[in-house]
Design a protein around this motif. Structure first.
Motif, PDB file in Angstrom:
ATOM      1  N   SER A 168       0.841  -1.193   0.000  1.00 44.82           N
ATOM      2  CA  SER A 168       0.000   0.000   0.000  1.00 44.82           C
ATOM      3  C   SER A 168       0.877   1.245   0.000  1.00 44.82           C
ATOM      4  O   SER A 168       1.900   1.306   0.690  1.00 44.82           O
ATOM      5  CB  SER A 168      -0.911   0.024   1.232  1.00 44.82           C
ATOM      6  OG  SER A 168      -1.862  -1.022   1.168  1.00 44.82           O
ATOM      7  N   LEU A 169       0.479   2.236  -0.792  1.00 43.82           N
ATOM      8  CA  LEU A 169       1.184   3.510  -0.884  1.00 43.82           C
ATOM      9  C   LEU A 169       0.320   4.595  -0.253  1.00 43.82           C
ATOM     10  O   LEU A 169      -0.881   4.677  -0.525  1.00 43.82           O
ATOM     11  CB  LEU A 169       1.480   3.856  -2.345  1.00 43.82           C
ATOM     12  CG  LEU A 169       2.257   2.802  -3.143  1.00 43.82           C
ATOM     13  CD1 LEU A 169       2.469   3.278  -4.584  1.00 43.82           C
ATOM     14  CD2 LEU A 169       3.585   2.477  -2.490  1.00 43.82           C
ATOM     15  N   LEU A 170       0.945   5.418   0.597  1.00 50.01           N
ATOM     16  CA  LEU A 170       0.209   6.413   1.361  1.00 50.01           C
ATOM     17  C   LEU A 170       0.861   7.781   1.250  1.00 50.01           C
ATOM     18  O   LEU A 170       2.042   7.907   0.929  1.00 50.01           O
ATOM     19  CB  LEU A 170       0.145   6.017   2.847  1.00 50.01           C
ATOM     20  CG  LEU A 170      -0.419   4.649   3.225  1.00 50.01           C
ATOM     21  CD1 LEU A 170       0.685   3.598   3.268  1.00 50.01           C
ATOM     22  CD2 LEU A 170      -1.105   4.713   4.585  1.00 50.01           C
ATOM     23  N   ARG A 171       0.066   8.814   1.538  1.00 52.22           N
ATOM     24  CA  ARG A 171       0.572  10.161   1.766  1.00 52.22           C
ATOM     25  C   ARG A 171       0.424  10.412   3.261  1.00 52.22           C
ATOM     26  O   ARG A 171      -0.672  10.642   3.757  1.00 52.22           O
ATOM     27  CB  ARG A 171      -0.219  11.188   0.959  1.00 52.22           C
ATOM     28  CG  ARG A 171       0.278  12.628   1.122  1.00 52.22           C
ATOM     29  CD  ARG A 171      -0.675  13.602   0.446  1.00 52.22           C
ATOM     30  NE  ARG A 171      -0.904  13.242  -0.945  1.00 52.22           N
ATOM     31  CZ  ARG A 171      -2.100  13.286  -1.530  1.00 52.22           C
ATOM     32  NH1 ARG A 171      -3.164  13.644  -0.838  1.00 52.22           N
ATOM     33  NH2 ARG A 171      -2.224  12.947  -2.795  1.00 52.22           N
ATOM     34  N   ASP A 172       1.538  10.274   3.973  1.00 50.36           N
ATOM     35  CA  ASP A 172       1.507  10.250   5.438  1.00 50.36           C
ATOM     36  C   ASP A 172       0.592   9.098   5.876  1.00 50.36           C
ATOM     37  O   ASP A 172       0.894   7.967   5.599  1.00 50.36           O
ATOM     38  CB  ASP A 172       1.063  11.599   5.991  1.00 50.36           C
ATOM     39  CG  ASP A 172       2.059  12.695   5.633  1.00 50.36           C
ATOM     40  OD1 ASP A 172       3.268  12.424   5.607  1.00 50.36           O
ATOM     41  OD2 ASP A 172       1.612  13.837   5.368  1.00 50.36           O
ATOM     42  N   LYS A 173      -0.555   9.384   6.485  1.00 48.57           N
ATOM     43  CA  LYS A 173      -1.456   8.322   6.918  1.00 48.57           C
ATOM     44  C   LYS A 173      -2.645   8.134   5.974  1.00 48.57           C
ATOM     45  O   LYS A 173      -3.516   7.295   6.221  1.00 48.57           O
ATOM     46  CB  LYS A 173      -1.968   8.608   8.336  1.00 48.57           C
ATOM     47  CG  LYS A 173      -0.880   8.573   9.393  1.00 48.57           C
ATOM     48  CD  LYS A 173      -1.470   8.772  10.777  1.00 48.57           C
ATOM     49  CE  LYS A 173      -0.372   8.696  11.843  1.00 48.57           C
ATOM     50  NZ  LYS A 173      -0.936   8.872  13.206  1.00 48.57           N
ATOM     51  N   LEU A 174      -2.668   8.911   4.901  1.00 46.33           N
ATOM     52  CA  LEU A 174      -3.785   8.843   3.948  1.00 46.33           C
ATOM     53  C   LEU A 174      -3.493   7.783   2.895  1.00 46.33           C
ATOM     54  O   LEU A 174      -2.513   7.875   2.144  1.00 46.33           O
ATOM     55  CB  LEU A 174      -3.988  10.200   3.280  1.00 46.33           C
ATOM     56  CG  LEU A 174      -5.041  10.254   2.169  1.00 46.33           C
ATOM     57  CD1 LEU A 174      -6.427  10.010   2.746  1.00 46.33           C
ATOM     58  CD2 LEU A 174      -4.982  11.605   1.462  1.00 46.33           C
ATOM     59  N   GLY A 175      -4.335   6.767   2.815  1.00 40.48           N
ATOM     60  CA  GLY A 175      -4.155   5.718   1.829  1.00 40.48           C
ATOM     61  C   GLY A 175      -4.416   6.221   0.420  1.00 40.48           C
ATOM     62  O   GLY A 175      -5.410   6.910   0.160  1.00 40.48           O
ATOM     63  N   LEU A 176      -3.514   5.877  -0.509  1.00 43.74           N
ATOM     64  CA  LEU A 176      -3.674   6.279  -1.908  1.00 43.74           C
ATOM     65  C   LEU A 176      -3.942   5.084  -2.811  1.00 43.74           C
ATOM     66  O   LEU A 176      -4.948   5.042  -3.516  1.00 43.74           O
ATOM     67  CB  LEU A 176      -2.419   7.024  -2.387  1.00 43.74           C
ATOM     68  CG  LEU A 176      -2.043   8.300  -1.636  1.00 43.74           C
ATOM     69  CD1 LEU A 176      -0.750   8.879  -2.208  1.00 43.74           C
ATOM     70  CD2 LEU A 176      -3.171   9.323  -1.698  1.00 43.74           C
ATOM     71  N   PHE A 177      -3.042   4.102  -2.796  1.00 41.05           N
ATOM     72  CA  PHE A 177      -3.156   2.954  -3.696  1.00 41.05           C
ATOM     73  C   PHE A 177      -2.837   1.667  -2.933  1.00 41.05           C
ATOM     74  O   PHE A 177      -1.942   1.635  -2.095  1.00 41.05           O
ATOM     75  CB  PHE A 177      -2.183   3.085  -4.876  1.00 41.05           C
ATOM     76  CG  PHE A 177      -2.158   4.452  -5.494  1.00 41.05           C
ATOM     77  CD1 PHE A 177      -3.233   4.923  -6.231  1.00 41.05           C
ATOM     78  CD2 PHE A 177      -1.060   5.279  -5.327  1.00 41.05           C
ATOM     79  CE1 PHE A 177      -3.212   6.181  -6.784  1.00 41.05           C
ATOM     80  CE2 PHE A 177      -1.018   6.551  -5.881  1.00 41.05           C
ATOM     81  CZ  PHE A 177      -2.116   7.001  -6.610  1.00 41.05           C
ATOM     82  N   ARG A 178      -3.542   0.631  -3.270  1.00 41.03           N
ATOM     83  CA  ARG A 178      -3.270  -0.695  -2.716  1.00 41.03           C
ATOM     84  C   ARG A 178      -3.070  -1.671  -3.873  1.00 41.03           C
ATOM     85  O   ARG A 178      -3.919  -1.786  -4.753  1.00 41.03           O
ATOM     86  CB  ARG A 178      -4.405  -1.182  -1.817  1.00 41.03           C
ATOM     87  CG  ARG A 178      -4.122  -2.541  -1.166  1.00 41.03           C
ATOM     88  CD  ARG A 178      -5.238  -2.983  -0.239  1.00 41.03           C
ATOM     89  NE  ARG A 178      -6.487  -3.235  -0.955  1.00 41.03           N
ATOM     90  CZ  ARG A 178      -7.563  -2.474  -0.885  1.00 41.03           C
ATOM     91  NH1 ARG A 178      -7.567  -1.374  -0.139  1.00 41.03           N
ATOM     92  NH2 ARG A 178      -8.654  -2.774  -1.563  1.00 41.03           N
ATOM     93  N   MET A 179      -1.960  -2.383  -3.857  1.00 39.87           N
ATOM     94  CA  MET A 179      -1.653  -3.357  -4.908  1.00 39.87           C
ATOM     95  C   MET A 179      -1.525  -4.738  -4.274  1.00 39.87           C
ATOM     96  O   MET A 179      -0.876  -4.901  -3.236  1.00 39.87           O
ATOM     97  CB  MET A 179      -0.358  -2.969  -5.625  1.00 39.87           C
ATOM     98  CG  MET A 179      -0.502  -1.686  -6.433  1.00 39.87           C
ATOM     99  SD  MET A 179       1.081  -1.050  -7.075  1.00 39.87           S
ATOM    100  CE  MET A 179       1.790  -0.382  -5.564  1.00 39.87           C
TER     101      MET A 179
END
Length: 336
Positions: free
Chosen positions: A239-250
């Motif tokens: 999972s890729l995040l901006r700080d604690k905000l989830g952006l993308f999950r692979m």
């Protein structure tokens, strides 16, 4: 998206319950005999079962039945006279009996190692799964799962290790029984209980390693990854995040896990919208590996809820390509 995914999970549970009911309907033929070594066509890892219970006289039962059109073996082991305590459960079936379960389709599982395509999880109850190449069997593979009915918190570290070993050493016995040609791993000396790790993108060292370089991360405003240890788990996630905000999950799916996820996406097409997918041919028992990227639904600092981050198809396809390559290489999928 969360509501749609819940529908898929409910559907998956229903399918599993139906399959389990059908299986119990035909698994009424006890193999007979009290010798542990007779169970699961003689493939049960007896010493590992004994080590789990710490000695004492054990009882077992084994059945042969149909699972998704394929003959499968099911076994259980428990301490004699203790009908309410913990039991070990084992399934040995062809890769073509594709419904994954337990550790095999759990993204939070860790690689069972060393040298196995397999997973271990200790969420709720410990479970293990391994997949090996086996040309004589339908689907060109052998799939073995092991679990115990006892909650993880009641078990020692040694008992957790024996659950993993029960899967790997039963698979070793079964490989000899079915004349499988696949390369086998070693007997695990430890289990990896590492939880999800959140770390800066530049320090990605697990399932997110090699997926996004620093320059691309800056452009996408990705600062953090959430990952598990890298290896050859049958389902793995980055999972890729901006700080604690989830952006993308692979997520990457292999073997029975891939078959199950592809089936669910076909059966419930509405749950696969707003996602990017790859099907990659692999050798042997893995068959077709399946990769997905979804934009994560999360709540932003300003209170807005929904998918965040870029929606540019070219960028998202590039992200999924990078994840596919990194994960596929670990699993011996050169086409990835």
């Amino acid at each position: 998206m969360a509501r749609r995914r819940l529908t898929v999970l409910i559907g998956s549970v229903v399918l599993a319950l139906v399959a389990g009911t059908l299986a119990w309907g035909v698994w009424l033929r006890d193999e007979g005999g009290d010798d542990l070594a007779d169970r699961c066509q003689g493939t049960l890892a007896v010493e590992e079962a004994r080590a789990f219970f710490g000695g004492g006289e054990l009882k077992s039962r084994g059945h042969t039945g149909d699972w998704v059109g394929q003959e499968s073996q099911w076994c259980s082991v428990w301490v004699k006279g203790d009908n309410t305590g913990s039991a070990l459960r084992l399934q040995v079936r062809p890769r073509a009996a594709y419904r994954a379960n337990g550790a095999g389709d759990e993204a939070s599982a860790t690689p069972i190692g060393p040298g196995w395509n397999g997973s271990f999880t200790d969420r709720h109850e410990p479970q293990a799964a391994v997949l090996i190449d086996c040309a004589p069997l339908a689907g060109k593979g052998l799939y073995v799962t092991a679990e115990t009915t006892e909650p993880t918190e009641k078990l020692s570290a040694g008992q957790l290790l024996q659950v993993a070993r029960l899967a790997t050493e039963t698979a070793r016995n079964a490989a000899a029984h079915f004349s499988c040609e696949g390369k086998l791993g070693e007997r695990p000396e430890r289990i990896d209980r590492t939880d999800w790790a959140q770390r800066p993108i530049a320090r990605a060292a697990g399932t997110c390693a090699g997926v996004v370089d620093v320059h691309e991360a800056t452009r996408l405003t990705v600062t953090t990854v959430s990952e598990k240890p890298a290896g050859r788990a049958l389902t793995e996630e980055c999972s890729l995040l901006r700080d604690k905000l989830g952006l993308f999950r692979m997520t990457a799916y292999y073997g029975p896990s891939a078959e199950q996820e592809m089936y669910l996406d076909r059966r419930y097409p509405g749950t696969a919208t707003d996602s990017y997918k790859r099907s990659v041919p692999c050798k042997g028992a893995i068959g077709t590996a399946y990769f997905k990227l979804v934009r994560t639904n999360a709540t932003a600092p300003d209170g807005r809820y929904g998918p965040h981050g870029t929606s540019d198809p070219a960028t998202l396809n590039h992200l999924l390509d990078s994840f596919t390559t990194a994960s596929g290489d670990r699993h011996g999928c050169p086409a990835a």
